[in-house]
Enzyme design. Structure first.
Site, PDB file in Angstrom:
ATOM      1  N   HIS A 131       0.881  -0.765   0.027  1.00 30.21           N
ATOM      2  CA  HIS A 131       0.481   0.250  -0.065  1.00 30.21           C
ATOM      3  C   HIS A 131       1.275   1.094   0.250  1.00 30.21           C
ATOM      4  CE1 HIS A 131      -2.969  -2.692   1.353  1.00 30.21           C
ATOM      5  NE2 HIS A 131      -3.974  -2.068   0.677  1.00 30.21           N
ATOM      6  N   LYS A 135      -0.631   5.060   4.457  1.00 29.59           N
ATOM      7  CA  LYS A 135      -1.363   4.394   5.829  1.00 29.59           C
ATOM      8  C   LYS A 135      -1.256   3.674   6.750  1.00 29.59           C
ATOM      9  CE  LYS A 135      -3.726  -0.119   4.940  1.00 29.59           C
ATOM     10  NZ  LYS A 135      -4.780   0.751   5.506  1.00 29.59           N
TER      11      LYS A 135
HETATM   12  N1  LIG Z   1     -12.489  -1.424   2.188  1.00 30.78           N
HETATM   13  C1  LIG Z   1     -12.162  -0.933   1.998  1.00 30.78           C
HETATM   14  O1  LIG Z   1     -12.662  -0.919   0.817  1.00 30.78           O
HETATM   15  C2  LIG Z   1     -11.238   0.188   2.026  1.00 30.78           C
HETATM   16  C3  LIG Z   1     -10.566   1.125   3.499  1.00 30.78           C
HETATM   17  N2  LIG Z   1      -9.876   2.083   3.330  1.00 30.78           N
HETATM   18  C4  LIG Z   1      -9.657   2.431   4.724  1.00 30.78           C
HETATM   19  O2  LIG Z   1     -10.632   3.724   4.664  1.00 30.78           O
HETATM   20  C5  LIG Z   1     -10.110   4.332   5.737  1.00 30.78           C
HETATM   21  C6  LIG Z   1      -9.478   5.585   5.534  1.00 30.78           C
HETATM   22  O3  LIG Z   1      -8.937   5.697   3.853  1.00 30.78           O
HETATM   23  P1  LIG Z   1      -8.554   7.205   3.529  1.00 30.78           P
HETATM   24  O4  LIG Z   1      -8.920   8.028   2.541  1.00 30.78           O
HETATM   25  O5  LIG Z   1      -7.334   6.281   2.303  1.00 30.78           O
HETATM   26  O6  LIG Z   1      -7.496   7.660   4.181  1.00 30.78           O
HETATM   27  P2  LIG Z   1      -7.123   9.446   4.270  1.00 30.78           P
HETATM   28  O7  LIG Z   1      -6.047   9.408   5.850  1.00 30.78           O
HETATM   29  O8  LIG Z   1      -7.321  10.057   3.476  1.00 30.78           O
HETATM   30  O9  LIG Z   1      -8.852  10.267   4.911  1.00 30.78           O
HETATM   31  C7  LIG Z   1      -8.527   9.671   6.148  1.00 30.78           C
HETATM   32  C8  LIG Z   1      -9.996  10.754   6.761  1.00 30.78           C
HETATM   33  O10 LIG Z   1      -9.830  10.383   8.151  1.00 30.78           O
HETATM   34  C9  LIG Z   1     -10.541  11.978   8.432  1.00 30.78           C
HETATM   35  N3  LIG Z   1     -10.391  11.827  10.071  1.00 30.78           N
HETATM   36  C10 LIG Z   1      -9.606  12.098  10.992  1.00 30.78           C
HETATM   37  N4  LIG Z   1     -10.559  12.049  12.072  1.00 30.78           N
HETATM   38  C11 LIG Z   1     -11.946  11.518  11.888  1.00 30.78           C
HETATM   39  C12 LIG Z   1     -12.845  11.456  12.900  1.00 30.78           C
HETATM   40  N5  LIG Z   1     -12.906  11.687  13.789  1.00 30.78           N
HETATM   41  N6  LIG Z   1     -14.547  11.572  11.757  1.00 30.78           N
HETATM   42  C13 LIG Z   1     -13.708  11.580  10.415  1.00 30.78           C
HETATM   43  N7  LIG Z   1     -13.077  11.766   9.352  1.00 30.78           N
HETATM   44  C14 LIG Z   1     -11.543  11.550  10.739  1.00 30.78           C
HETATM   45  C15 LIG Z   1      -9.045  12.926   8.040  1.00 30.78           C
HETATM   46  O11 LIG Z   1      -9.116  13.830   8.822  1.00 30.78           O
HETATM   47  C16 LIG Z   1      -9.014  12.300   6.825  1.00 30.78           C
HETATM   48  O12 LIG Z   1      -9.330  13.350   6.161  1.00 30.78           O
HETATM   49  C17 LIG Z   1      -7.864   3.664   6.219  1.00 30.78           C
HETATM   50  O13 LIG Z   1      -8.676   2.809   7.117  1.00 30.78           O
HETATM   51  C18 LIG Z   1      -8.556   2.617   4.755  1.00 30.78           C
HETATM   52  O14 LIG Z   1      -7.653   1.362   5.281  1.00 30.78           O
HETATM   53  C19 LIG Z   1      -9.547   2.241   1.911  1.00 30.78           C
HETATM   54  C20 LIG Z   1      -9.728   2.053   1.226  1.00 30.78           C
HETATM   55  C21 LIG Z   1     -10.538   1.015   0.907  1.00 30.78           C
HETATM   56  O1  LIG Z   2      -5.137   2.027   2.955  1.00 29.41           O
HETATM   57  C1  LIG Z   2      -5.474   1.725   2.042  1.00 29.41           C
HETATM   58  O2  LIG Z   2      -5.626   2.243   1.241  1.00 29.41           O
HETATM   59  C2  LIG Z   2      -7.216   0.398   2.076  1.00 29.41           C
HETATM   60  N1  LIG Z   2      -6.965  -0.202   3.179  1.00 29.41           N
HETATM   61  C3  LIG Z   2      -7.816  -1.362   3.268  1.00 29.41           C
HETATM   62  C4  LIG Z   2      -7.432  -2.241   4.117  1.00 29.41           C
HETATM   63  O3  LIG Z   2      -6.503  -2.370   4.728  1.00 29.41           O
HETATM   64  O4  LIG Z   2      -7.129  -3.083   3.597  1.00 29.41           O
HETATM   65  C5  LIG Z   2      -8.594  -1.870   1.538  1.00 29.41           C
HETATM   66  C6  LIG Z   2      -6.984  -1.230   0.366  1.00 29.41           C
HETATM   67  O5  LIG Z   2      -6.867  -2.363   0.145  1.00 29.41           O
HETATM   68  C7  LIG Z   2      -7.094  -0.074   0.424  1.00 29.41           C
END
Ligand SMILES: NC(=O)C1=CN([C@@H]2O[C@H](COP(=O)(O)OP(=O)(O)OC[C@H]3O[C@@H](n4cnc5c(N)ncnc54)[C@H](O)[C@@H]3O)[C@@H](O)[C@H]2O)C=CC1
Ligand SMILES: O=C(O)C1=N[C@H](C(=O)O)C[C@H](O)C1
Length: 231
Positions: A131, A135
């Protein structure tokens, strides 16, 4: 559908772009630890925030009776608590470590392959995830799901980051600039290697899956998984 975005980072912004294309409207964007926010204007909330914030965001939705889809990883030690609260409050909730259709198909392939390979002890299994460098958690939630699926379908007893014992699955987490998400499962013997791999080319697959899950959950009550949505 009116959507509240709990987390407005890389995923929140991708979801907004794709949701608007599907005719939905984003009515709330939260990107910080706000003491209390009003979800009344929304039909559904989508949480892609940070590990420390996910539980509070999800349970606020239960309290305000707004169905919630969460993709945030790294908070799962509290998943069972969230499930219990959702049932008590008669709310609606879907969590998935990965919302993309491709990864959910890959999950099914992983389970079948684990069952098949369990009879062939000359092969050892390992998982690698790659990743982007921002992350916060390691290994990825998807890698943990993949490991749990192998454990359920083989004699493996657990998984460990990096070094693992004979009956555990070693998981390696690499961080490389701009990689949206790659997962590789390898079965290695003296003479050959069998590999299955999922490579996300962008975040669009994750975001689209989360929107489809939200459309599906909007008028339901209960705790569901992406398997309920897709298959
Ligand atoms: N399940 C899935 O398909 C996927 C899961 N993810 C997960 O989603 C999460 C977010 O990923 P990204 O958008 O890439 O991260 P990012 O870091 O770009 O965005 C996270 C956002 O949450 C905000 N934040 C901080 N405290 C907060 C609060 N108390 N309430 C709401 N927002 C708050 C931050 O300011 C930031 O803008 C990670 O845990 C990642 O692993 C990411 C991609 C796919
Ligand atoms: O943090 C990410 O970007 C992603 N998080 C998810 C994970 O922890 O599996 C899903 C995806 O791979 C992207």
């Amino acid at each position: 559908m009116k959507i509240a975005l709990l987390g407005y980072g890389k995923m929140g912004k991708t979801i907004e772009r794709l949701a608007e294309k599907r005719g939905h409207e984003v009515v709330l964007r939260i990107s910080d630890d706000v003491q209390k926010y009003d979800l009344k204007k929304a039909d559904v909330a989508i949480d892609f925030s940070i590990p420390d914030a996910a539980f509070k965001n999800i349970t606020s939705c239960f309290d305000q009776q707004i169905p919630v889809v969460s993709g945030t990883t790294g908070w799962l030690s509290r998943y069972n608590e969230a499930v219990k609260l959702c049932k008590e409050k008669d709310a609606a909730f879907i969590y998935a470590s990965n919302f993309s259709l491709g990864v959910n198909l890959f999950f099914e392939l992983n389970k079948k392959l684990a069952q098949m390979m369990n009879s062939f002890k000359e092969y050892s299994v390992d998982i690698e995830e790659i990743h982007h460098t921002q992350k916060l958690d390691a290994p990825s939630g998807t890698a943990i799901s993949l490991a749990e699926q192998i454990i359920e379908n083989s004699d493996k007893k657990g998984w460990k980051l990096d070094e693992a014992s004979e009956d555990e699955i070693p998981v390696t987490a690499k961080r490389i600039e701009n990689v949206p998400g790659t997962h590789i499962i390898s079965y290695k013997s003296e003479v050959d290697t069998i590999k299955i791999e999922h490579i996300a080319h962008s975040r669009d697959g994750f975001a689209l899956g989360a929107i489809i899950a939200a459309e599906w959950l909007k008028d339901k009550k209960g705790v569901f998984s992406m398997k309920d949505v897709l298959f």
